[in-house]
Write a protein that holds these residues in place. Structure first.
Motif, PDB file in Angstrom:
ATOM      1  N   UNK A  73     -18.214  22.181  -3.357  1.00 11.49           N
ATOM      2  CA  UNK A  73     -17.188  22.793  -4.206  1.00 11.49           C
ATOM      3  C   UNK A  73     -16.556  21.753  -5.136  1.00 11.49           C
ATOM      4  N   UNK A  74     -16.309  20.558  -4.617  1.00  9.89           N
ATOM      5  CA  UNK A  74     -15.761  19.487  -5.455  1.00  9.89           C
ATOM      6  C   UNK A  74     -16.743  19.106  -6.556  1.00  9.89           C
ATOM      7  N   UNK A  75     -18.017  19.007  -6.204  1.00 11.78           N
ATOM      8  CA  UNK A  75     -19.038  18.663  -7.199  1.00 11.78           C
ATOM      9  C   UNK A  75     -19.138  19.737  -8.282  1.00 11.78           C
ATOM     10  N   UNK A  76     -19.051  21.008  -7.883  1.00 14.07           N
ATOM     11  CA  UNK A  76     -19.039  22.087  -8.877  1.00 14.07           C
ATOM     12  C   UNK A  76     -17.896  21.879  -9.872  1.00 14.07           C
ATOM     13  N   UNK A  77     -16.728  21.527  -9.354  1.00 18.41           N
ATOM     14  CA  UNK A  77     -15.557  21.326 -10.214  1.00 18.41           C
ATOM     15  C   UNK A  77     -15.759  20.152 -11.161  1.00 18.41           C
ATOM     16  N   UNK A  78     -16.376  19.080 -10.664  1.00 20.24           N
ATOM     17  CA  UNK A  78     -16.627  17.905 -11.502  1.00 20.24           C
ATOM     18  C   UNK A  78     -17.629  18.226 -12.606  1.00 20.24           C
ATOM     19  N   UNK A  79     -18.723  18.908 -12.244  1.00 25.85           N
ATOM     20  CA  UNK A  79     -19.742  19.267 -13.234  1.00 25.85           C
ATOM     21  C   UNK A  79     -19.154  20.204 -14.284  1.00 25.85           C
ATOM     22  N   UNK A 230      -6.776  14.828 -10.795  1.00 25.29           N
ATOM     23  CA  UNK A 230      -5.641  15.423 -10.084  1.00 25.29           C
ATOM     24  C   UNK A 230      -5.808  16.939  -9.951  1.00 25.29           C
ATOM     25  N   UNK A 231      -6.267  17.585 -11.012  1.00 24.28           N
ATOM     26  CA  UNK A 231      -6.472  19.045 -10.971  1.00 24.28           C
ATOM     27  C   UNK A 231      -7.527  19.402  -9.936  1.00 24.28           C
ATOM     28  N   UNK A 232      -8.649  18.661  -9.945  1.00 22.99           N
ATOM     29  CA  UNK A 232      -9.728  18.930  -8.995  1.00 22.99           C
ATOM     30  C   UNK A 232      -9.252  18.688  -7.566  1.00 22.99           C
ATOM     31  N   UNK A 233      -8.464  17.631  -7.364  1.00 20.82           N
ATOM     32  CA  UNK A 233      -7.945  17.327  -6.028  1.00 20.82           C
ATOM     33  C   UNK A 233      -6.972  18.403  -5.549  1.00 20.82           C
ATOM     34  N   UNK A 234      -6.104  18.873  -6.441  1.00 21.60           N
ATOM     35  CA  UNK A 234      -5.129  19.905  -6.070  1.00 21.60           C
ATOM     36  C   UNK A 234      -5.828  21.199  -5.658  1.00 21.60           C
ATOM     37  N   UNK A 239      -7.132  23.145   2.543  1.00 20.67           N
ATOM     38  CA  UNK A 239      -6.217  24.288   2.630  1.00 20.67           C
ATOM     39  C   UNK A 239      -6.429  25.239   1.459  1.00 20.67           C
ATOM     40  N   UNK A 240      -6.519  24.690   0.246  1.00 19.68           N
ATOM     41  CA  UNK A 240      -6.705  25.515  -0.935  1.00 19.68           C
ATOM     42  C   UNK A 240      -8.046  26.240  -0.909  1.00 19.68           C
ATOM     43  N   UNK A 241      -9.101  25.522  -0.491  1.00 16.69           N
ATOM     44  CA  UNK A 241     -10.428  26.129  -0.446  1.00 16.69           C
ATOM     45  C   UNK A 241     -10.490  27.238   0.609  1.00 16.69           C
ATOM     46  N   UNK A 242      -9.826  27.037   1.717  1.00 17.33           N
ATOM     47  CA  UNK A 242      -9.793  28.067   2.757  1.00 17.33           C
ATOM     48  C   UNK A 242      -9.091  29.323   2.235  1.00 17.33           C
ATOM     49  N   UNK A 243      -7.968  29.124   1.530  1.00 18.62           N
ATOM     50  CA  UNK A 243      -7.221  30.265   0.991  1.00 18.62           C
ATOM     51  C   UNK A 243      -8.038  31.051  -0.034  1.00 18.62           C
ATOM     52  N   UNK A 260     -10.639  22.394   9.487  1.00 17.08           N
ATOM     53  CA  UNK A 260     -10.778  21.214   8.635  1.00 17.08           C
ATOM     54  C   UNK A 260      -9.928  20.050   9.099  1.00 17.08           C
ATOM     55  N   UNK A 261      -9.616  20.006  10.399  1.00 14.84           N
ATOM     56  CA  UNK A 261      -8.757  18.948  10.933  1.00 14.84           C
ATOM     57  C   UNK A 261      -9.571  17.747  11.409  1.00 14.84           C
ATOM     58  N   UNK A 262      -8.896  16.623  11.526  1.00 12.10           N
ATOM     59  CA  UNK A 262      -9.465  15.440  12.149  1.00 12.10           C
ATOM     60  C   UNK A 262      -8.820  15.292  13.523  1.00 12.10           C
ATOM     61  N   UNK A 263      -9.646  15.220  14.578  1.00 10.79           N
ATOM     62  CA  UNK A 263      -9.127  15.050  15.931  1.00 10.79           C
ATOM     63  C   UNK A 263      -9.044  16.320  16.746  1.00 10.79           C
ATOM     64  N   UNK A 264      -9.521  17.444  16.213  1.00  9.30           N
ATOM     65  CA  UNK A 264      -9.477  18.709  16.949  1.00  9.30           C
ATOM     66  C   UNK A 264     -10.328  18.642  18.223  1.00  9.30           C
ATOM     67  N   UNK A 265     -11.253  17.692  18.277  1.00  9.49           N
ATOM     68  CA  UNK A 265     -12.134  17.562  19.447  1.00  9.49           C
ATOM     69  C   UNK A 265     -11.352  17.364  20.735  1.00  9.49           C
TER      70      UNK A 265
END
Length: 302
Positions: A73-79, A230-234, A239-243, A260-265
């Protein structure tokens, strides 16, 4: 995003096809690795052997549940920001079957965004002959295992497990879709110093998304302004992608984007399972470049 409805249709068709597949036939074995019957087949794998790559193709490779959908999804936004190019209607994963898949890819304008869950040795040789640049995504194996457990149980195209305790032995032995996490890691570790490979981790992207976007865009020669970053990061936070996942991924959105958490294991692993994973990591990746980048001792300490 006019092409997105076709993407949704492919997902819906795969879900529908899975309903007619007996549970013991939801997966098939090819060259010793399990694949989902609803989305993959041997004919597509064989067709990939003669797939014509372009030297300006943009490729993402990741073991499942290591941030592949996020990075795509990030790559799509960059392209889109650089070339004003909308996403292709096809699911970008090259090994997924799709009607007229290769004809559509042949007609798609450059740069094409492609993705795979294959590990290095499974990727068609033409990608390396053409020196296609590849973003390789990894995630710590404990969170990957938990995420894949939920992916199995929330995905009608895959078998279900009664508990994480039932799933864990299959993950450790590689009896899951796309095979062993550690086989993938060992294979990619041999090629991380090549100038056509960029290694990124799920954890680093969570920690510094803007910095990660800059690094990826520079690697693929996709010049972005500070404002574009900044726009692509926002828009590109988990959270935004899930919504927005219902819009971007249809019914598959709720399957792909969970926490999408770190440490949920730590909410799933027993101490014995943690020690077993630690020993496996030590045997396979201790002292390697990938092992160092994964920061295992930081993210996987009990």
């Amino acid at each position: 995003m006019a092409e997105i409805p076709q993407f949704h249709k492919e997902i819906a068709n795969a879900f529908e096809a899975a309903k007619n597949i007996p549970k013991d036939e939801l997966l098939f074995l090819y060259n010793g690795v399990l694949f989902p019957t609803a989305t993959c087949n041997i004919d597509t794998f064989k067709a990939l052997e003669t797939f014509e790559t372009r030297d300006d193709d943009i490729m993402m490779a990741a073991y499942p549940k290591c941030g592949s959908n996020w990075s795509v999804m990030l790559l799509h936004s960059m392209v889109h920001a650089v070339h004003n190019k909308q996403p292709c209607a096809l699911i970008p994963i090259i090994e997924f079957k799709s009607p007229d898949k290769f004809e559509k890819l042949k007609a798609d304008t450059s740069p094409r965004l492609l993705a795979t869950h294959f590990y290095y040795d499974q990727i068609p040789k033409t990608f390396f002959e053409k020196k296609v640049k590849i973003l390789v995504m990894f995630r710590n194996p404990k969170d990957t295992a938990v995420s894949m457990f939920h992916f199995y149980n929330n995905n009608p195209m895959l078998p279900t497990y009664n508990s994480f305790d039932d799933f864990f032995p299959d993950f450790m032995s590689g009896k899951v879709v796309w095979g062993s996490y550690f086989d993938h890691a060992i294979a990619w570790n041999k090629h991380l110093d090549e100038d056509t490979v960029l290694l990124m981790t799920f954890e680093d992207m969570k920690e510094d998304l803007e910095g990660s976007i800059k690094k990826i865009s520079e690697f693929f020669s996709l010049p972005l302004t500070e404002e574009q970053v900044k726009i692509i990061a926002d828009k590109g936070t988990f959270k935004s992608m899930k919504e927005n996942s219902k819009i971007t991924h249809g019914e598959m959105g709720k399957v792909i984007f969970r926490k999408g958490d770190v440490g949920d294991w730590k909410n799933y692993f027993s101490e014995a399972q943690s020690q077993e994973m630690d020993a496996k990591f030590e045997a396979c990746l201790a002292g390697t470049k990938l092992g160092e980048v994964l920061k295992y001792n930081i993210y996987c300490e009990w």
